[in-house]
Scaffold this active site. Structure first.
Site, PDB file in Angstrom:
ATOM      1  N   ASP A   1       1.818  -5.588  12.452  1.00 15.16           N
ATOM      2  CA  ASP A   1       0.489  -5.861  13.007  1.00 15.16           C
ATOM      3  C   ASP A   1      -0.534  -6.183  11.903  1.00 15.16           C
ATOM      4  OD1 ASP A   1       0.977  -4.250  15.931  1.00 15.16           O
ATOM      5  OD2 ASP A   1       2.120  -3.557  14.203  1.00 15.16           O
ATOM      6  N   PHE A   2      -0.363  -5.559  10.739  1.00 15.65           N
ATOM      7  CA  PHE A   2      -1.337  -5.789   9.667  1.00 15.65           C
ATOM      8  C   PHE A   2      -1.089  -7.102   8.936  1.00 15.65           C
ATOM      9  CE2 PHE A   2      -1.252  -0.892   9.237  1.00 15.65           C
ATOM     10  CZ  PHE A   2      -1.943  -0.777  10.426  1.00 15.65           C
TER      11      PHE A   2
ATOM     12  N   GLU B   1       0.834  -1.201   0.000  1.00 14.07           N
ATOM     13  CA  GLU B   1       0.000   0.000   0.000  1.00 14.07           C
ATOM     14  C   GLU B   1       0.875   1.260   0.000  1.00 14.07           C
ATOM     15  OE1 GLU B   1      -2.165  -0.802   3.593  1.00 14.07           O
ATOM     16  OE2 GLU B   1      -2.727  -2.768   2.800  1.00 14.07           O
TER      17      GLU B   1
ATOM     18  N   GLU C   1      -4.527  -6.991   2.664  1.00 14.15           N
ATOM     19  CA  GLU C   1      -3.300  -7.666   3.104  1.00 14.15           C
ATOM     20  C   GLU C   1      -3.259  -9.126   2.671  1.00 14.15           C
ATOM     21  OE1 GLU C   1      -4.861  -5.386   4.804  1.00 14.15           O
ATOM     22  OE2 GLU C   1      -3.255  -3.895   4.941  1.00 14.15           O
TER      23      GLU C   1
ATOM     24  N   HIS D   1      -0.173  -1.102  16.612  1.00 15.17           N
ATOM     25  CA  HIS D   1       0.877  -0.653  15.698  1.00 15.17           C
ATOM     26  C   HIS D   1       2.263  -0.775  16.328  1.00 15.17           C
ATOM     27  CE1 HIS D   1      -2.616   1.261  13.796  1.00 15.17           C
ATOM     28  NE2 HIS D   1      -1.896   1.534  12.736  1.00 15.17           N
TER      29      HIS D   1
END
Ligand SMILES: Cc1ncc(C[n+]2csc(CCOP(=O)(O)OP(=O)(O)O)c2C)c(N)n1
Lengths: 334, 338
Positions: A84-85, A29, A59, A128
């Site tokens: 985290d993503f 992204e 993701e 995050h």
């Protein structure tokens, strides 16, 4: 030798690898605008939007597509923005990327790099800030890289891109601006061999402190302080935690007789447990003190600075632990 | 799209009889392969789960048999038919189901991870819907490399309720990738009627909501599936993803040991009247082939797959050292250090 920041080391290395190998491409992204930390800045101008490719906020698709693209003979570098993503794509990484080669009986390779920035970054809070490297070290098939310095980021990223395994490449967000010495010129030799090789960041006699990623810098600061007190600490930066440099750690602990593992991640089930257990199993008779680990308590990371700081492993805590292990009393505020 | 019945097979007037004969033969071979595999479960020779596609052979043959060898296929847990129709060797597949040496994945994958990269079959998948994003990525690589092959990605109607379905279709559309998505709609997701768990009008509408044109076809009519596939592939080869919904029915249980008590005997009996193999055979008879010759093709398929069964049964186990092979290069578990 020149000086370079962690982020410039990352950007320059990716650019060099992309020039060297036309099958390398990056996807994630906001890459076209340089990535969230500017680690891709300027690259789209040189390589175009097909090779520095903007992705939808998907993701699972970013990672799944990378798996398919890797199986088809390209080398995707996947940007996950925050580790985290990457949790939105656990299946793609753990069930697909890590296992494809094995479960298809060696018919396929999945040469991809998944960049997952980790760690505490002031007031980023619980979603995050995580350091989940131990999760990936647990998964057969994955390589897990945790560079602490610009020079290491450079050589390890080159190695990660060139190797045929799926690599989880964890840059620490708090290190992006860190400057350090970096050898001149492009990465030469075979950087793949650096994956799995530790670096002795500081030599010492009395205690071995094993660490990786940003925690290495805390360990170095602690070693400095310990030195002024007459305690000689050896600091080992593992650089990659799978594979981890067992031989380097064992050799050091054999000499010092003491092991302290320091990491930012939650201590319970952290990778420090693996190192502590290995050393205990292998060097029991040589140990002069029980093995110790320092990591975060098992709580999510807070937003407010005092709460956030509460879970940090500080140089002071490392000093205190080391002191107690070499037989000197811990400071009252340890 | 209305479901056709065996009484109104709706064959195009000038269909290619030789082609249909080949398709009939392949469908018979897939059926025989799976019947042999199901038999081997009872004989305790196939140890892990298999998901037979009995009743769905026309989708496998109509879609996968239409692809070129260089084209790429991604399949599901119910992938035997797809894999065979793409050209994989049934003996190697049978050995794989038995976990024996000579298996196409060296006995390390089993039915749910069957793959044959030689014929462009990049894998069945034990995770519903996971193949969709991988297929998009395979097509992404094809585009980056400037190749003109296509990717076909098959999945069940249950998969459309997973996130990767949305993500993968969106991906293919925004990047303009050569992917044919095929929803093999057998009405069930394991023991649940998929409709009961699916909001809205279903798979085609979801694809269309992303700007991907969708076609629906009677998935028990191999000629119709092939014709629809060919038509869609013409667009797919030009970077326009397309979506095919093939309506079919699985005539046996979800797995090789599932008696499927969640549906009535009447429903299943009615579905058997739409058996795609019987339908193809009926068409061929109408077109002048002798019933005996067609029966002989089915018999020969049975013999071939019984022989595959015998070969697999006689095959040795893989060398157990293989358990350590092909994990990874860096951090290879065969190195003492790890
Ligand atoms: C992510 C995931 N969830 C659940 C399962 C268990 N499971 C295996 S097959 C299946 C049903 C799938 O239905 P569908 O996609 O319609 O395919 P079909 O079995 O009908 O061919 C389920 C729920 C799985 N394999 N993967």
């Amino acid at each position: 030798m020149g000086r370079m920041t962690y982020i410039d080391a990352a950007r320059q290395t990716l650019a060099e690898e992309m020039r060297r190998d036309p099958t390398v491409w990056a996807v994630g992204e906001d890459l076209g605008r340089g990535g969230v930390f500017t680690q891709y800045k300027g690259l789209v101008e040189e390589f175009g939007p097909d090779r520095i490719s903007d992705a939808p906020i998907s993701e699972a698709a970013i990672l799944g597509a990378a798996v398919g693209a890797a199986m088809m003979g390209t080398r995707p570098v996947v940007e996950m923005r925050f580790s985290d993503f990457a949790l939105c794509a656990v299946d793609e990484l753990v069930n697909q990327a890590a296992k494809a080669r094995y479960m298809f009986g060696g018919q396929s390779r999945v040469p991809m790099v998944v960049r997952e920035p980790i760690g505490m970054w002031r007031s980023s809070a619980a979603q995050h800030s995580q350091s989940l490297e131990a999760w990936y070290a647990h998964i057969p098939g994955l390589v897990v890289v945790t560079p602490a310095t610009p020079a290491d980021l450079r050589v390890l990223l080159a190695g990660a891109i060139r190797c045929d395994d799926p690599v989880v490449f964890m840059e620490h967000k708090d290190l992006w601006a860190l400057e350090g010495e970096v050898p001149d010129g492009p990465v030469d030799g075979d950087p793949i061999v650096e994956l799995g090789r530790a670096r002795v960041a500081r030599e010492g006699r009395d205690i071995t402190i094993v660490s990786w990623s940003a925690a290495v810098h805390g360990a170095m600061a602690a070693a400095e302080t310990l030195g002024t007190e007459g305690i000689s600490a050896e600091v080992i930066d593992l650089r990659t935690i799978w594979p981890w440099d067992r031989e380097a750690v064992l050799a050091s602990v054999r000499r010092t007789g003491r092991l302290l593992v320091v990491h930012e991640a939650v201590a319970a089930g952290g990778f420090g447990a693996e190192i502590a257990a290995t050393v205990a199993e292998t060097l029991h008779g040589d140990l002069r003190a029980p093995v110790r680990r320092l990591g975060a308590p098992r709580i999510p990371i807070s937003y407010a600075p005092p709460l956030e700081d509460r879970v940090r492993v500080t140089p002071e805590a490392i000093v205190a632990a080391a002191r107690s292990m070499v037989g000197q009393p811990e400071a009252a505020d340890g | 799209m209305t479901a056709r019945t065996a009484e109104s097979p709706g064959a195009p007037p000038n269909f290619d009889r030789q082609r249909l004969l080949d398709q009939y033969r392949m469908m018979c071979r897939i059926r025989a392969f799976e019947e042999a595999a199901v038999g081997a479960i009872a004989d305790k020779l196939v140890l892990g789960a298999i998901h037979p596609s009995i009743g769905q052979e026309a989708v496998a043959v109509g879609v996968c048999g239409t692809l070129d060898r260089a084209d790429i296929l991604l399949s599901t847990h119910r992938g035997h038919g797809h894999t065979m129709a793409k050209g994989a060797d049934p003996v190697a597949m049978m050995c794989e189901l038995f976990g024996r040496a000579g298996g196409c994945c060296s006995g390390k994958g089993g039915s749910m991870h069957i793959a044959d990269f030689e014929v462009g079959m990049l894998g069945a998948n034990g995770v519903v819907g996971a193949n969709i994003t991988i297929a998009a990525g395979a097509a992404h690589a094809i585009k980056l490399k400037g190749e003109d092959r296509v990717v076909a990605c098959l999945f069940g109607d249950g998969a459309i309720n997973r996130g990767p379905f949305l993500e993968g279709l969106n991906w293919a559309q925004v990047f303009g990738l050569n992917v044919l998505f095929v929803c093999e709609d057998n009405g069930f997701a394991a023991s649940t009627r998929t409709q009961a768990m699916t909001a809205g009008p279903g798979p085609a509408a979801r694809a269309e909501s992303l700007g991907i044109p969708a076609a629906e076809v009677d998935g028990n009519d191999v000629l119709a599936v092939e014709a629809a596939t060919k038509e869609l592939l013409a667009d797919v080869r030009r970077g326009k993803p397309r979506f095919l919904v093939a309506k079919t029915y699985r005539l046996t249980g979800h797995t090789g040991v599932d008696p499927a008590p969640y549906r009535t005997a009447e429903e299943v009996a009615e579905a058997w009247t739409r058996d795609p193999i019987a339908r193809a055979r009926g068409l061929l008879e109408t077109a002048g082939y002798a019933g005996d010759d067609l029966a002989a093709i089915a018999d020969s398929a049975q013999r071939e797959m019984r022989a595959a069964y015998d070969t697999a049964r006689a095959a040795p186990w893989p060398d157990s050292d293989l358990a350590y092979a092909d994990v990874q290069d860096v951090g290879d578990p065969r190195m003492v250090a790890f």
